[in-house]
Design a protein around this motif. Structure first.
Motif, PDB file in Angstrom:
ATOM      1  N   GLY A   1      32.793 -33.418  25.855  1.00  0.00           N
ATOM      2  CA  GLY A   1      32.431 -33.086  27.221  1.00  0.00           C
ATOM      3  C   GLY A   1      32.062 -31.625  27.419  1.00  0.00           C
ATOM      4  O   GLY A   1      32.024 -31.129  28.541  1.00  0.00           O
ATOM      5  N   LEU A   2      31.756 -30.922  26.336  1.00  0.00           N
ATOM      6  CA  LEU A   2      31.422 -29.497  26.421  1.00  0.00           C
ATOM      7  C   LEU A   2      29.949 -29.250  26.707  1.00  0.00           C
ATOM      8  O   LEU A   2      29.578 -28.194  27.212  1.00  0.00           O
ATOM      9  CB  LEU A   2      31.839 -28.788  25.131  1.00  0.00           C
ATOM     10  CG  LEU A   2      33.324 -28.903  24.782  1.00  0.00           C
ATOM     11  CD1 LEU A   2      33.587 -28.323  23.400  1.00  0.00           C
ATOM     12  CD2 LEU A   2      34.173 -28.224  25.837  1.00  0.00           C
ATOM     13  N   VAL A   3      29.103 -30.189  26.319  1.00  0.00           N
ATOM     14  CA  VAL A   3      27.672 -30.125  26.613  1.00  0.00           C
ATOM     15  C   VAL A   3      27.223 -31.522  27.023  1.00  0.00           C
ATOM     16  O   VAL A   3      27.895 -32.506  26.716  1.00  0.00           O
ATOM     17  CB  VAL A   3      26.820 -29.625  25.415  1.00  0.00           C
ATOM     18  CG1 VAL A   3      27.201 -28.221  25.013  1.00  0.00           C
ATOM     19  CG2 VAL A   3      26.909 -30.560  24.240  1.00  0.00           C
ATOM     20  N   THR A   4      26.093 -31.600  27.708  1.00  0.00           N
ATOM     21  CA  THR A   4      25.576 -32.905  28.091  1.00  0.00           C
ATOM     22  C   THR A   4      24.602 -33.389  27.041  1.00  0.00           C
ATOM     23  O   THR A   4      23.951 -32.600  26.350  1.00  0.00           O
ATOM     24  CB  THR A   4      24.873 -32.842  29.460  1.00  0.00           C
ATOM     25  OG1 THR A   4      23.811 -31.896  29.382  1.00  0.00           O
ATOM     26  CG2 THR A   4      25.844 -32.443  30.549  1.00  0.00           C
ATOM     27  N   GLY A   5      24.520 -34.681  26.914  1.00  0.00           N
ATOM     28  CA  GLY A   5      23.603 -35.278  25.959  1.00  0.00           C
ATOM     29  C   GLY A   5      23.472 -36.753  26.237  1.00  0.00           C
ATOM     30  O   GLY A   5      24.360 -37.367  26.814  1.00  0.00           O
ATOM     31  N   GLU A   6      22.357 -37.320  25.819  1.00  0.00           N
ATOM     32  CA  GLU A   6      22.124 -38.741  26.045  1.00  0.00           C
ATOM     33  C   GLU A   6      22.942 -39.606  25.116  1.00  0.00           C
ATOM     34  O   GLU A   6      23.123 -40.776  25.347  1.00  0.00           O
ATOM     35  CB  GLU A   6      20.647 -39.097  25.835  1.00  0.00           C
ATOM     36  CG  GLU A   6      19.676 -38.320  26.683  1.00  0.00           C
ATOM     37  CD  GLU A   6      19.190 -37.067  25.975  1.00  0.00           C
ATOM     38  OE1 GLU A   6      18.902 -37.122  24.771  1.00  0.00           O
ATOM     39  OE2 GLU A   6      19.112 -36.030  26.634  1.00  0.00           O
ATOM     40  N   GLU A   7      23.393 -39.042  24.015  1.00  0.00           N
ATOM     41  CA  GLU A   7      24.078 -39.827  23.003  1.00  0.00           C
ATOM     42  C   GLU A   7      25.459 -39.265  22.751  1.00  0.00           C
ATOM     43  O   GLU A   7      25.743 -38.121  23.011  1.00  0.00           O
ATOM     44  CB  GLU A   7      23.287 -39.809  21.697  1.00  0.00           C
ATOM     45  CG  GLU A   7      21.880 -40.307  21.877  1.00  0.00           C
ATOM     46  CD  GLU A   7      21.026 -39.988  20.688  1.00  0.00           C
ATOM     47  OE1 GLU A   7      21.550 -39.524  19.673  1.00  0.00           O
ATOM     48  OE2 GLU A   7      19.827 -40.201  20.780  1.00  0.00           O
ATOM     49  N   GLY A   8      26.294 -40.064  22.217  1.00  0.00           N
ATOM     50  CA  GLY A   8      27.624 -39.642  21.837  1.00  0.00           C
ATOM     51  C   GLY A   8      28.105 -40.511  20.698  1.00  0.00           C
ATOM     52  O   GLY A   8      27.376 -41.341  20.185  1.00  0.00           O
ATOM     53  N   ARG A   9      29.312 -40.343  20.335  1.00  0.00           N
ATOM     54  CA  ARG A   9      29.953 -41.063  19.230  1.00  0.00           C
ATOM     55  C   ARG A   9      29.179 -40.881  17.946  1.00  0.00           C
ATOM     56  O   ARG A   9      29.268 -39.890  17.304  1.00  0.00           O
ATOM     57  CB  ARG A   9      30.160 -42.544  19.559  1.00  0.00           C
ATOM     58  CG  ARG A   9      31.066 -42.736  20.721  1.00  0.00           C
ATOM     59  CD  ARG A   9      32.494 -42.444  20.315  1.00  0.00           C
ATOM     60  NE  ARG A   9      33.281 -42.253  21.502  1.00  0.00           N
ATOM     61  CZ  ARG A   9      34.257 -41.387  21.611  1.00  0.00           C
ATOM     62  NH1 ARG A   9      34.590 -40.637  20.612  1.00  0.00           N
ATOM     63  NH2 ARG A   9      34.927 -41.271  22.716  1.00  0.00           N
ATOM     64  N   ASP A  10      28.353 -41.855  17.552  1.00  0.00           N
ATOM     65  CA  ASP A  10      27.700 -41.759  16.248  1.00  0.00           C
ATOM     66  C   ASP A  10      26.179 -41.844  16.358  1.00  0.00           C
ATOM     67  O   ASP A  10      25.515 -42.210  15.422  1.00  0.00           O
ATOM     68  CB  ASP A  10      28.224 -42.834  15.303  1.00  0.00           C
ATOM     69  CG  ASP A  10      28.107 -44.235  15.886  1.00  0.00           C
ATOM     70  OD1 ASP A  10      27.469 -44.405  16.945  1.00  0.00           O
ATOM     71  OD2 ASP A  10      28.652 -45.160  15.269  1.00  0.00           O
ATOM     72  N   GLY A  11      25.625 -41.472  17.516  1.00  0.00           N
ATOM     73  CA  GLY A  11      24.176 -41.521  17.703  1.00  0.00           C
ATOM     74  C   GLY A  11      23.472 -40.471  16.871  1.00  0.00           C
ATOM     75  O   GLY A  11      24.050 -39.485  16.447  1.00  0.00           O
ATOM     76  N   GLU A  12      22.221 -40.709  16.640  1.00  0.00           N
ATOM     77  CA  GLU A  12      21.407 -39.760  15.886  1.00  0.00           C
ATOM     78  C   GLU A  12      20.588 -38.925  16.835  1.00  0.00           C
ATOM     79  O   GLU A  12      20.031 -39.430  17.801  1.00  0.00           O
ATOM     80  CB  GLU A  12      20.464 -40.514  14.928  1.00  0.00           C
ATOM     81  CG  GLU A  12      21.195 -41.283  13.850  1.00  0.00           C
ATOM     82  CD  GLU A  12      21.889 -40.366  12.856  1.00  0.00           C
ATOM     83  OE1 GLU A  12      21.350 -39.290  12.557  1.00  0.00           O
ATOM     84  OE2 GLU A  12      22.964 -40.725  12.390  1.00  0.00           O
ATOM     85  N   GLY A  13      20.512 -37.644  16.585  1.00  0.00           N
ATOM     86  CA  GLY A  13      19.704 -36.753  17.425  1.00  0.00           C
ATOM     87  C   GLY A  13      18.248 -36.858  17.071  1.00  0.00           C
ATOM     88  O   GLY A  13      17.865 -37.559  16.154  1.00  0.00           O
TER      89      GLY A  13
END
Length: 117
Positions: free
Chosen positions: A97-109
C-alpha cells in the motif's frame, strides 16, 4: 553516502550464480558491512546493484536492505525489460500500500518505470 555503501555500489551489480566463491564471499561481506536504515540516496544507489539472478540469496538480502530506506525506490511499474528485481520492489510496494498500481501479488509489470533516489 556512507563509505561502505559507496564501496558496494562501486563494485557494480551483483554477479550471477556462475561467479566464483571468492567473489560471492566478497560481495556478501560488502553487503553485511552496510547497516540499516538507509538514506533515500543510498537506497536508490543500491537498487541499481541487482544482478541477473538471486546470487545465492544475496539479492534477497539486498532487497530487504533497500526496503529500509525512507520510501520505495520503485514508484512506477518498471519496463518489461527492467529485470526481476525492480519488478519485485515495485510489487512489494504496491502490495504494502505504499504506491498505487494496477497489479499486485504476482502480476507482471510492463509500463514505464523509475527508481526514486
Amino acid at each position: 553516502m556512507r563509505p561502505e555503501v559507496r564501496a558496494f555500489v562501486a563494485a557494480g551489480p551483483l554477479p550471477g550464480e556462475h561467479a566464483d566463491e571468492e567473489e560471492i564471499a566478497r560481495r556478501d561481506a560488502g553487503l553485511r558491512a552496510i547497516t540499516a536504515p538507509l538514506t533515500a540516496e543510498e537506497a536508490g544507489a543500491l537498487a541499481d546493484c541487482f544482478g541477473p539472478d538471486d546470487c545465492y540469496g544475496l539479492a534477497w538480502s539486498l532487497l530487504h536492505l533497500v526496503e529500509t530506506g525512507p520510501y520505495p525506490v520503485v514508484t512506477e511499474r518498471p519496463d518489461a525489460g527492467a529485470g526481476m528485481w525492480p519488478h519485485r520492489l515495485w510489487l512489494r510496494a504496491v502490495n504494502g500500500g505504499l504506491v498505487t498500481g494496477e497489479e499486485g501479488r504476482d502480476g507482471e509489470g510492463g509500463g514505464g518505470g523509475s527508481f526514486r533516489a
